[in-house]
Design a protein around this motif. Structure first.
Motif, mmCIF file in Angstrom:
data_model
loop_
_atom_site.group_PDB
_atom_site.id
_atom_site.type_symbol
_atom_site.label_atom_id
_atom_site.label_comp_id
_atom_site.label_asym_id
_atom_site.label_seq_id
_atom_site.Cartn_x
_atom_site.Cartn_y
_atom_site.Cartn_z
ATOM 1 N N ALA A 167 0.632 17.503 15.870
ATOM 2 C CA ALA A 167 1.403 16.649 14.969
ATOM 3 C C ALA A 167 0.726 15.284 14.822
ATOM 4 C CB ALA A 167 2.832 16.492 15.492
ATOM 5 N N ASP A 168 0.155 14.780 15.908
ATOM 6 C CA ASP A 168 -0.534 13.488 15.835
ATOM 7 C C ASP A 168 -1.760 13.566 14.931
ATOM 8 O OD1 ASP A 168 1.294 12.315 17.511
ATOM 9 O OD2 ASP A 168 0.073 12.505 19.324
ATOM 10 N N ALA A 169 -2.454 14.702 14.957
ATOM 11 C CA ALA A 169 -3.616 14.880 14.078
ATOM 12 C C ALA A 169 -3.186 14.880 12.617
ATOM 13 C CB ALA A 169 -4.343 16.173 14.424
ATOM 14 N N ASP A 170 -2.025 15.471 12.339
ATOM 15 C CA ASP A 170 -1.475 15.448 10.984
ATOM 16 C C ASP A 170 -1.262 14.024 10.502
ATOM 17 O OD1 ASP A 170 -1.187 17.734 9.471
ATOM 18 O OD2 ASP A 170 0.733 18.317 10.338
ATOM 19 N N VAL A 171 -0.657 13.210 11.342
ATOM 20 C CA VAL A 171 -0.385 11.823 10.982
ATOM 21 C C VAL A 171 -1.691 11.050 10.789
ATOM 22 C CG1 VAL A 171 0.608 9.640 11.801
ATOM 23 C CG2 VAL A 171 1.886 11.777 12.068
ATOM 24 N N ALA A 172 -2.659 11.288 11.669
ATOM 25 C CA ALA A 172 -3.948 10.604 11.554
ATOM 26 C C ALA A 172 -4.645 10.962 10.249
ATOM 27 C CB ALA A 172 -4.839 10.957 12.746
ATOM 28 N N PHE A 173 -4.539 12.229 9.847
ATOM 29 C CA PHE A 173 -5.179 12.657 8.598
ATOM 30 C C PHE A 173 -4.454 12.055 7.394
ATOM 31 C CE2 PHE A 173 -6.574 15.771 5.336
ATOM 32 C CZ PHE A 173 -7.940 15.627 5.530
ATOM 33 N N LEU A 174 -3.144 11.951 7.480
ATOM 34 C CA LEU A 174 -2.398 11.298 6.403
ATOM 35 C C LEU A 174 -2.855 9.852 6.254
ATOM 36 C CD1 LEU A 174 -0.165 11.024 4.306
ATOM 37 C CD2 LEU A 174 1.452 10.620 6.178
ATOM 38 N N LYS A 175 -3.047 9.160 7.370
ATOM 39 C CA LYS A 175 -3.506 7.768 7.294
ATOM 40 C C LYS A 175 -4.859 7.680 6.602
ATOM 41 C CE LYS A 175 -3.750 3.528 9.992
ATOM 42 N NZ LYS A 175 -4.904 2.976 9.233
ATOM 43 N N ARG A 176 -5.738 8.645 6.859
ATOM 44 C CA ARG A 176 -7.032 8.650 6.182
ATOM 45 C C ARG A 176 -6.866 8.809 4.673
ATOM 46 N NH1 ARG A 176 -10.684 13.161 8.501
ATOM 47 N NH2 ARG A 176 -12.120 12.275 6.960
ATOM 48 N N LYS A 177 -5.929 9.648 4.252
ATOM 49 C CA LYS A 177 -5.695 9.845 2.815
ATOM 50 C C LYS A 177 -5.166 8.568 2.161
ATOM 51 C CE LYS A 177 -3.386 13.818 3.583
ATOM 52 N NZ LYS A 177 -2.649 15.102 3.314
ATOM 53 N N LEU A 178 -4.273 7.887 2.851
ATOM 54 C CA LEU A 178 -3.738 6.645 2.311
ATOM 55 C C LEU A 178 -4.801 5.550 2.310
ATOM 56 C CD1 LEU A 178 -0.283 6.909 4.076
ATOM 57 C CD2 LEU A 178 -0.679 7.099 1.605
ATOM 58 N N ASP A 179 -5.581 5.498 3.361
ATOM 59 C CA ASP A 179 -6.667 4.506 3.420
ATOM 60 C C ASP A 179 -7.730 4.770 2.354
ATOM 61 O OD1 ASP A 179 -5.421 3.281 5.542
ATOM 62 O OD2 ASP A 179 -6.723 4.139 7.083
ATOM 63 N N ALA A 180 -7.872 6.026 1.958
ATOM 64 C CA ALA A 180 -8.869 6.384 0.934
ATOM 65 C C ALA A 180 -8.435 5.974 -0.465
ATOM 66 C CB ALA A 180 -9.141 7.886 0.965
ATOM 67 N N GLY A 181 -7.128 5.688 -0.643
ATOM 68 C CA GLY A 181 -6.696 5.202 -1.951
ATOM 69 C C GLY A 181 -5.391 5.757 -2.479
ATOM 70 N N ALA A 182 -4.723 6.638 -1.722
ATOM 71 C CA ALA A 182 -3.421 7.129 -2.170
ATOM 72 C C ALA A 182 -2.380 6.023 -2.021
ATOM 73 C CB ALA A 182 -3.003 8.357 -1.371
ATOM 74 N N ALA A 183 -1.539 5.859 -3.044
ATOM 75 C CA ALA A 183 -0.537 4.804 -3.025
ATOM 76 C C ALA A 183 0.679 5.187 -2.201
ATOM 77 C CB ALA A 183 -0.103 4.467 -4.453
ATOM 78 N N GLU A 184 0.987 6.477 -2.165
ATOM 79 C CA GLU A 184 2.116 6.955 -1.380
ATOM 80 C C GLU A 184 1.922 8.422 -1.071
ATOM 81 O OE1 GLU A 184 5.626 6.185 -3.746
ATOM 82 O OE2 GLU A 184 5.452 8.087 -4.818
ATOM 83 N N ALA A 185 2.782 8.954 -0.213
ATOM 84 C CA ALA A 185 2.710 10.361 0.157
ATOM 85 C C ALA A 185 4.042 11.035 -0.153
ATOM 86 C CB ALA A 185 2.385 10.508 1.640
#
Length: 285
Positions: A146-164
């Motif tokens: 589950a922590d890896a999921d959250v870490a990957f989400l942070k990468r997507k947001l840091d890459a330029g996604a405005a929201e999830a």
């Protein structure tokens, strides 16, 4: 004010086209923030998605977000699809890795994007889009934790996604615990819960098992009893309304509904929550 949005899928037949337009006309009066149109596994509905997105935008004036994936396309092809959306005035994209046709582990195209992080980064670099990413309150089947999921989400947001926007779930606590984990990981971008009104419990349960969504035992029992009494729709409306109400009470300010091109349960939930006026009640008043 609570933002609401809806997901549709592109029609593959004339009958399905009528069903989509009935869905749009039923839900448009609720004034959604935006609507999105999905992309079939392996890009199987790529052309249909493009046609649906541009037609909805042109015919209704609704803000439309197009789904775009990494599957079975080169980087150049994917960016060309994105450019065609921007040229047509569609500047919202839900950027996802996508699933392989027939299931199985994801295999990137030799000349394609290897992940949603890469796709989001390339789209963000154009400066033409508002980008949304996917998130998983229950661990993604391919994630090691589950922590890896959250870490990957942070990468997507840091890459330029405005929201999830999250995968669907069955209990408000599932989303709230996920939101807490995201906050602890330093994520401060909006995370919108994905809501699935249950039109058909058998189909939803099967899909939930395939994508790793936890199914509470009490929910299985509740739908088994409701099916015997012929009250499945009533139960579905009540449970979805209660879950959404709990989320709103906890400070959630946006809800994204997976309509499956069947609008009536979604509309009933929206009215029950008071997020849009119910014309039937207005006539009585």
């Amino acid at each position: 004010m609570t933002r609401i949005s809806y997901e549709f899928f592109p029609p593959k037949s004339l009958e399905a086209s009528f069903r989509l337009w009935d869905t749009i006309h039923t839900l448009a009066p609720t004034a959604p923030d935006f609507v999105s149109v999905t992309y079939g596994a392996g890009g199987t509905t790529r052309k249909l998605t493009h046609e649906a997105v541009t037609t909805i935008n042109r015919a209704t004036g609704l803000r439309v977000a197009a789904h775009l994936t990494c599957v079975d396309a080169t980087r150049a092809e994917t960016l060309e699809i994105a450019r065609s959306y921007a040229d047509a005035g569609i500047t919202d994209i839900v950027a996802l890795r996508g699933d392989m046709p027939g299931g199985g582990a994801f295999v990137p195209h030799p000349e394609g994007f290897a992940s949603s992080v890469e796709l989001i980064g390339a789209l963000a670099a154009t400066g033409r889009f508002t980008l949304r990413a996917g998130a998983y309150p229950d661990r993604h089947p391919e994630a090691p934790s589950a922590d890896a999921d959250v870490a990957f989400l942070k990468r997507k947001l840091d890459a330029g996604a405005a929201e999830a926007i999250t995968q669907f779930f069955f209990e408000a606590e599932t989303f709230l615990r996920f939101r807490d984990r995201c906050a602890a990981a330093g994520i401060d971008s909006p995370i919108v819960p994905g809501i699935l009104p249950i039109e058909n419990w058998t189909g939803v349960a099967k899909f939930a098992r395939s994508c790793g969504t936890a199914i509470p035992a009490w929910l299985e029992d509740a739908f088994a009893a409701a099916r015997r009494d012929g009250r499945s729709d009533l139960l579905a409306t009540a449970l979805c309304t209660e879950m959404c109400s709990d989320l709103l009470d906890e400070g959630v300010d946006a809800l994204h509904f997976y309509t499956l091109n069947k609008p009536h349960l979604t509309r009933d939930v929206i009215h029950a929550l008071g997020l849009a006026p119910d014309p039937a009640l207005e006539k009585v008043a």
